[in-house]
Design an enzyme around this catalytic site. Structure first.
Site, PDB file in Angstrom:
ATOM      1  N   GLY A 516       1.777   6.218  -4.796  1.00 41.19           N
ATOM      2  CA  GLY A 516       0.990   5.531  -5.818  1.00 41.19           C
ATOM      3  C   GLY A 516      -0.330   6.238  -6.045  1.00 41.19           C
ATOM      4  N   ARG A 517      -0.907   5.955  -7.195  1.00 45.73           N
ATOM      5  CA  ARG A 517      -2.169   6.597  -7.554  1.00 45.73           C
ATOM      6  C   ARG A 517      -2.922   5.696  -8.518  1.00 45.73           C
ATOM      7  NH1 ARG A 517      -4.110  11.998  -8.070  1.00 45.73           N
ATOM      8  NH2 ARG A 517      -2.278  12.673  -6.885  1.00 45.73           N
ATOM      9  N   GLY A 518      -4.225   5.620  -8.345  1.00 46.25           N
ATOM     10  CA  GLY A 518      -5.052   4.799  -9.227  1.00 46.25           C
ATOM     11  C   GLY A 518      -6.437   5.380  -9.365  1.00 46.25           C
ATOM     12  N   GLY A 521      -8.109   5.943  -5.771  1.00 49.67           N
ATOM     13  CA  GLY A 521      -7.595   6.903  -4.813  1.00 49.67           C
ATOM     14  C   GLY A 521      -6.096   7.041  -4.903  1.00 49.67           C
ATOM     15  N   VAL A 523      -2.304   6.775  -2.821  1.00 48.12           N
ATOM     16  CA  VAL A 523      -1.649   6.043  -1.735  1.00 48.12           C
ATOM     17  C   VAL A 523      -0.468   6.865  -1.226  1.00 48.12           C
ATOM     18  CG1 VAL A 523      -0.557   3.883  -1.055  1.00 48.12           C
ATOM     19  CG2 VAL A 523      -2.291   3.880  -2.843  1.00 48.12           C
ATOM     20  N   LYS A 537      -4.138   4.405   1.796  1.00 47.84           N
ATOM     21  CA  LYS A 537      -4.847   4.768   0.575  1.00 47.84           C
ATOM     22  C   LYS A 537      -6.019   5.671   0.917  1.00 47.84           C
ATOM     23  CE  LYS A 537      -6.922   3.030  -3.647  1.00 47.84           C
ATOM     24  NZ  LYS A 537      -7.194   1.862  -4.489  1.00 47.84           N
ATOM     25  N   ASP A 629      -8.805  -4.724 -12.071  1.00 46.16           N
ATOM     26  CA  ASP A 629      -7.738  -3.783 -12.418  1.00 46.16           C
ATOM     27  C   ASP A 629      -6.371  -4.411 -12.176  1.00 46.16           C
ATOM     28  OD1 ASP A 629      -6.670  -1.457 -13.390  1.00 46.16           O
ATOM     29  OD2 ASP A 629      -6.887  -0.322 -11.523  1.00 46.16           O
TER      30      ASP A 629
END
Length: 793
Positions: A516-518, A521, A523, A537, A629
């Site tokens: 995952g990415r946001g 940062g 994950v 993360k 978010d």
């Protein structure tokens, strides 16, 4: 000194007992969670208490327990109102309304439990001497009683009927509903059922014999079982037993323990200690689900229960063996039978999940049957006397146990060329599985002088031990405080494990598997040193000091909600800032929506769970937390598709004193398509930005379409490139009928009422004017509504 210590010990013991200041609760009165040690209801015989009991940090339940100074309240809980949804440790109340309804209110005044009663006369809540919490009117009519809705315990005289069941706790410390049930089945027989996250099965009476062979009688529609005050248990299906201390009148409780066994606990009047006076199942390994899939159970009275992974398999979750073991290999199914081999394991039995059953079968015939089936994981081969050798090919390897008396063999299918000889074996430290049954024996009375001398020596020794413990505890706290001050923070306030950067680098194999990415940062998936799977993360370049980072992490530690992702630890080392979370097997809501694997009921439950946790963050926890978010990528799903909101802590933290004030942010936060208009027009930011984002997520769950998708791509028409909100409003035209907007993946099978309610709520949440949007607690109330008209709101 001795007098002061004795007084201290006496006060500590008294503080664990119920206050005798309240014997009943009348209309218009309430009990406060903040005064849980004082606001209690006491039975007249002073044996039972009813009130708030702390289950975890900032998590309370309203329940009934035995009143005694020598044990923790949670150890002798006999009934709970809200085991699935604990309330906050601030502002929560149990109220007896003027309408005659008994309600449990959380901090935001949301009803988490209700007796669903009404009366125009005087109503009183009182606790009977048998432990039954009763709500009755002025004529003595019982409106509601706890005996009609047991949790995991029966008290003497409390009947188990066709309308009630016992459900075990999840673990010794987690009192939410577990996997085991004691109930009357449709054939009028009292049964124990394993209802796990993946499979369900009956394990008592043993399922391979007929009812009459087990001594049961199913031609009886009474369906009632009860434990009497003398220790005799009788059931309408002809099952009965007596406790080892039968005939004496002592405090007792029959409990379905978290390991799936039914035990009767009795209390010794002299020592005030509880002991097991009867248990239904003596072979703990015969209980289904006790060690999970792909593992075996071994039990003896000295070592207790031991769970072991099969060769080629490893533990999936060290903290919970019910998840079983997972394979360390991949079996290809390309038709080449030489790719597989079979490992012989003697004296091991796996019950159930037989794909083929062949009598009088040869070994090679059984091998070929398994090789021809891609899903075959092995086979059981057993000599059955006149029937010769029997073959059972297995689709699942569950309910495994080792038994020296078992004359069969399991042949485990493994990839050819691999040598799996190591067996991962762990003793399960669960005292209820290895406890010995108590038996009192008559002893010759001891000499009075000897007894007095022993008593005096014990008392002096106890006082010396207390002094030592107090001094030792003081020195330890002083040392910890000094160390914490040197580092600029108190480790105790964080409550998580601190990992080194190197540990997490090794756990993620150099941060190699990104999941995952946001905006905050990236994950990565990792396996910690204790073999737990974790989501790690790695925050982007640190812009805050270690003290500020730990202050925010400690706030996350004080949050407690079943729909928040659980945080296990952190790393604050140099410029590195990492957070360690539990790993969610089903990934994110975004992944499931894109793969069309969610039916309408799962979508509705996910919507309700996310609403509850946002209401908690906005209104119930001690700090006011805006997520900023909310999107499908930040909503993760566990094995049961329960939603867990992630990235909830480090976005924005405000004290409750600023709740009604305008807040400012140094930068726009969120994800395009889910952001509220306030971000774009530089308006004051409040909790309504999360409400807006939540509404967009609802629309995406209903339609299956991304909020950035144009109308043209949604309905195939060459019209305006408008946003999802506008398109939904036009298609529903104020009717909120989901017919024209529903995701094609569920279009032929959905609850029109509930999906219409979701659409109604979603469009309220995405209004341009933030003041016109509902709060998240109002959203929860709408979704929990059982009104027949979905357009009421």
């Amino acid at each position: 000194m001795a007098f002061s210590i004795s007084l201290f010990v006496l006060l500590m013991l008294l503080s664990l007992q119920c206050s005798s200041s309240l014997l009943s609760l009348n209309k218009g009165s309430s009990l406060s969670v903040e005064k849980h040690s004082e606001d209690v209801i006491l039975s007249k015989n002073q044996m039972f208490c009813a009130g708030f009991v702390q289950l975890a940090q900032n998590a309370f339940s309203f329940g009934v327990w035995f009143n005694e100074p020598h044990t923790n309240n949670t150890n002798t809980l006999v009934w709970m109102a809200n085991r699935q949804q604990p309330v906050n440790g601030k502002l929560s109340k149990l109220c007896l309304l003027n309408s005659g309804n008994l309600v449990l209110l959380d901090a935001a005044q949301i009803t988490t439990w209700s007796s669903n009663t009404a009366s125009h006369t005087q109503v009183t809540l009182l606790l009977h001497d048998d432990g039954n919490l009763v709500l009755r009117d002025s004529q003595g009519t019982i409106l509601w009683q706890s005996f009609d809705s047991p949790t995991d315990t029966l008290l003497p005289g409390q009947p188990l009927t066709r309308f009630t069941q016992l459900v075990s706790s999840r673990s010794e410390t987690n009192h939410s509903s577990g996997f085991y049930k004691l109930l009357f089945d449709d054939d009028n027989v009292l049964r124990l059922i394993y209802d796990g996250p993946y499979v369900s099965s009956q394990y008592w009476p043993v399922p391979w014999i007929l009812i009459w062979q087990a001594g049961r009688f199913n031609y009886n529609s009474t369906r009632i079982a009860v434990l009497d005050s003398l220790g005799n248990f009788t059931s309408s299906d002809n099952y009965f037993f007596s406790t080892n201390d039968y005939g004496s009148v002592v405090p007792r409780r029959l409990k379905l323990d978290c390991d799936g066994n039914v035990r009767v606990y009795s209390r010794n009047d002299k020592s005030k200690q509880w002991y097991v006076s009867r248990q239904v199942i003596f072979d703990a390994c015969s209980i289904h689900g006790i060690c999970g899939a792909n593992s075996t159970c071994d039990y003896d009275h000295e070592r207790g229960r031991r769970c072991s992974c099969l060769p080629g398999y490893r533990v999936k979750n060290h903290s919970d063996w019910s998840y079983g073991c997972e394979p360390m290999f991949d079996l290809t199914c390309d038709g080449n039978e030489s790719n597989s081999t079979f490992l012989k394991i003697q004296g091991v039995e796996f019950y159930g999940y037989d794909h083929n059953y062949v009598q009088n079968s040869t070994y090679m015939n059984c091998v070929n049957l398994c090789l021809r089936d891609c899903n075959c994981k092995g086979f059981q081969y057993r000599y059955d006397g006149d029937q010769g050798f029997s073959c059972y090919t297995k689709l699942e390897l569950r309910n495994g146990r080792r038994s020296p008396s078992y004359n069969g063999t399991i042949y485990l299918r493994l990839p050819n060329g691999n040598s799996f000889s190591k067996v991962e074996s762990v003793r399960v430290d669960d005292h209820v599985c290895s406890v010995m049954l108590h038996k009192d024996y008559v002893r010759k009375p001891a000499n009075r002088f000897v007894r007095f001398s022993l008593w005096l020596a014990t008392a002096v020794g106890a006082l010396e031990m207390i002094c030592f413990l107090m001094i030792w505890s003081f020195l330890i706290r002083t040392r910890q405080k000094s160390c914490a001050d040197q580092q600029g923070y108190h480790l105790a306030t964080v409550g998580f494990r601190k990992y080194s950067y190197r540990e997490l680098e090794e756990a993620t194999k150099g941060f190699s598997e990104e999941i995952g990415r946001g905006g905050g940062g990236v994950v990565y998936k990792g396996i910690l040193s204790d073999q737990r799977h974790a989501a790690i993360k790695r925050l982007y370049e640190a812009k805050q000091g270690e003290g500020e980072f730990l202050a925010e992490v400690s706030i996350i530690g004080r949050l407690n909600h079943m729909n928040l992702i659980e945080m296990w630890g952190y790393c604050a080392e140099g410029k590195h800032r990492l957070l360690v979370y539990e790993y969610m097997e089903n990934g994110s809501l975004a992944q499931k929506l894109s793969s069309n694997t969610l039916d309408w009921s799962k979508r509705y439950n996910i919507a309700l769970g996310v609403a509850r946790v946002l209401a908690y963050l906005h209104e119930e926890c001690l700090e006011w937390i805006l997520h900023c978010d909310i999107k499908p990528q930040n909503i993760l799903l566990d094995a049961s598709y329960e939603p867990k909101v992630a990235d909830f802590g480090l976005s924005k933290l405000l004290n409750r004193n600023t709740l009604n004030k305008n807040s400012s942010f140094s930068m726009i936060r969120g994800t395009r398509g889910y952001m509220a208009p306030e971000w774009v027009y530089n308006l004051p930011i409040t909790s309504k930005v999360d409400v807006y984002s939540y509404g967009i997520v609802l629309l995406e769950m209903i339609t299956g379409k991304s909020p950035t998708t144009s109308v043209q791509s949604i309905d195939g028409e060459n019209s305006h490139n408008e946003r999802l909100v506008t398109w939904v409003r036009e298609k529903t035209s104020g009717t909120y009928s989901p017919e024209y907007i529903i995701d094609p993946a569920i279009k032929t099978n959905y609850d029109e009422f509930k999906m219409a309610l979701l659409a109604k709520v979603a469009l309220k949440c995405v209004k341009e004017d933030k003041d016109a949007r509902p709060s998240m607690s109002q959203v929860v109330e709408m979704l929990q509504s059982h009104e027949s008209d979905p357009l009421k709101y």
